[in-house]
Design an enzyme around this catalytic site. Structure first.
Site, short mmCIF file in Angstrom:
data_model
loop_
_atom_site.label_atom_id
_atom_site.label_comp_id
_atom_site.label_asym_id
_atom_site.label_seq_id
_atom_site.Cartn_x
_atom_site.Cartn_y
_atom_site.Cartn_z
N ARG A 213 7.77 103.30 43.07
CA ARG A 213 7.54 104.75 42.98
C ARG A 213 6.18 105.12 43.57
O ARG A 213 5.33 104.24 43.75
CB ARG A 213 7.61 105.19 41.51
N ASN B 87 10.42 99.94 39.39
CA ASN B 87 9.63 101.18 39.30
C ASN B 87 8.29 101.09 40.04
O ASN B 87 7.67 102.11 40.33
CB ASN B 87 9.38 101.59 37.84
N ASP C 270 16.29 107.23 30.38
CA ASP C 270 16.38 107.78 31.73
C ASP C 270 16.57 109.30 31.71
O ASP C 270 17.20 109.84 30.80
CB ASP C 270 17.57 107.12 32.45
#
Ligand code: IPE
Ligand code: MG
Length: 220
Positions: free
Chosen positions: A53, A50, A2
């Site tokens: 996104r 994710n 991250d």
């Protein structure tokens, strides 16, 4: 892994630049693992969440992955590395699925190191898929044990992780290996993933070496 976005932002660069630099950190950590005698590394490359996104970041990430695979597969194979992918791979584009399948097949008999990429991976979703598999096989309720579930997970042929490192300062699991990490030691570092290097990795291992793993016993 991250902190790629923040790394890029602090330099006035697009987020993708952080992801690219992050790929270099992965090469570094892979080498550091081998030098330290670590045989299994599982990386959280792209989570189920994710997918929320922006679509251009998602396609940049997928392209980067494809590119990494194309570029590194031969070297990984020569180094006797077995590659695995865990997650809801059915959600991925056809071409990525094809490269992944090829990489897993090509390296299936390698034994020196095990690199597992969690892709489109979420642990809750994985557990739900596992339960479905068990039900579909018609296993009777009284025959379901911890092993039944562990063997139905994507990680069936992997050992449970000893150490989990999260970079980027956040102190949470974010849906990673919830079942598998029951007795895993956690190590959180504020270092952003693109900055993470051999020295940081060694520090994490040294910290881990000091831990006493009691697995619920008194340790005596
Ligand atoms: C991690 O970096 C990489 C992926 C999730 C693919 P982030 O993109 O989450 O970076 P930050 O957290 O915004 O800094
Ligand atoms: Mg992040």
């Amino acid at each position: 892994m991250d902190g790629n976005g923040r790394w890029a932002k602090s330099r006035g660069l697009p987020r993708t630049a952080g992801h690219k630099k992050g790929a270099d950190s992965l090469r570094t950590v892979l080498n550091a693992c081998r030098d330290a005698g670590v045989q299994y590394l599982t990386i959280y490359a792209f989570s189920s969440e994710n997918w929320k996104r922006p679509s251009d970041e998602i396609s940049d990430l997928m392209q980067l992955l494809n590119h990494y695979l194309e570029k590194e597969l031969d070297t990984l194979h020569e180094n006797n590395v077995r590659l695995r992918f865990i997650g809801d791979l059915g959600q991925l584009d056809k071409d990525i699925r094809a490269s992944i399948g090829e990489a897993m097949e090509k390296t299936a008999r390698n034994t020196a190191f095990n690199l597992t990429v969690a892709l489109s991976y979420g642990s809750r979703q994985e557990i739900v898929r596992a339960v479905r598999r068990i039900v579909e096989k018609g296993v009777a309720a009284q025959n379901i044990t911890e092993e039944t579930l562990a063997e139905a997970l994507d990680t069936a042929d992997l050992p449970e992780p000893d150490l989990l490192i999260r970079t980027g300062g956040e102190q949470r699991l974010s849906n990673f290996l919830l079942w598998q990490a029951a007795y895993t030691e956690f190590y959180f570092t504020p270092v952003l993933w693109p900055d993470f290097n051999t020295k940081h990795f060694t520090e994490a291992l040294q910290d881990y070496a000091k831990r006493e793993r009691r697995y619920g016993t008194t340790g005596e």
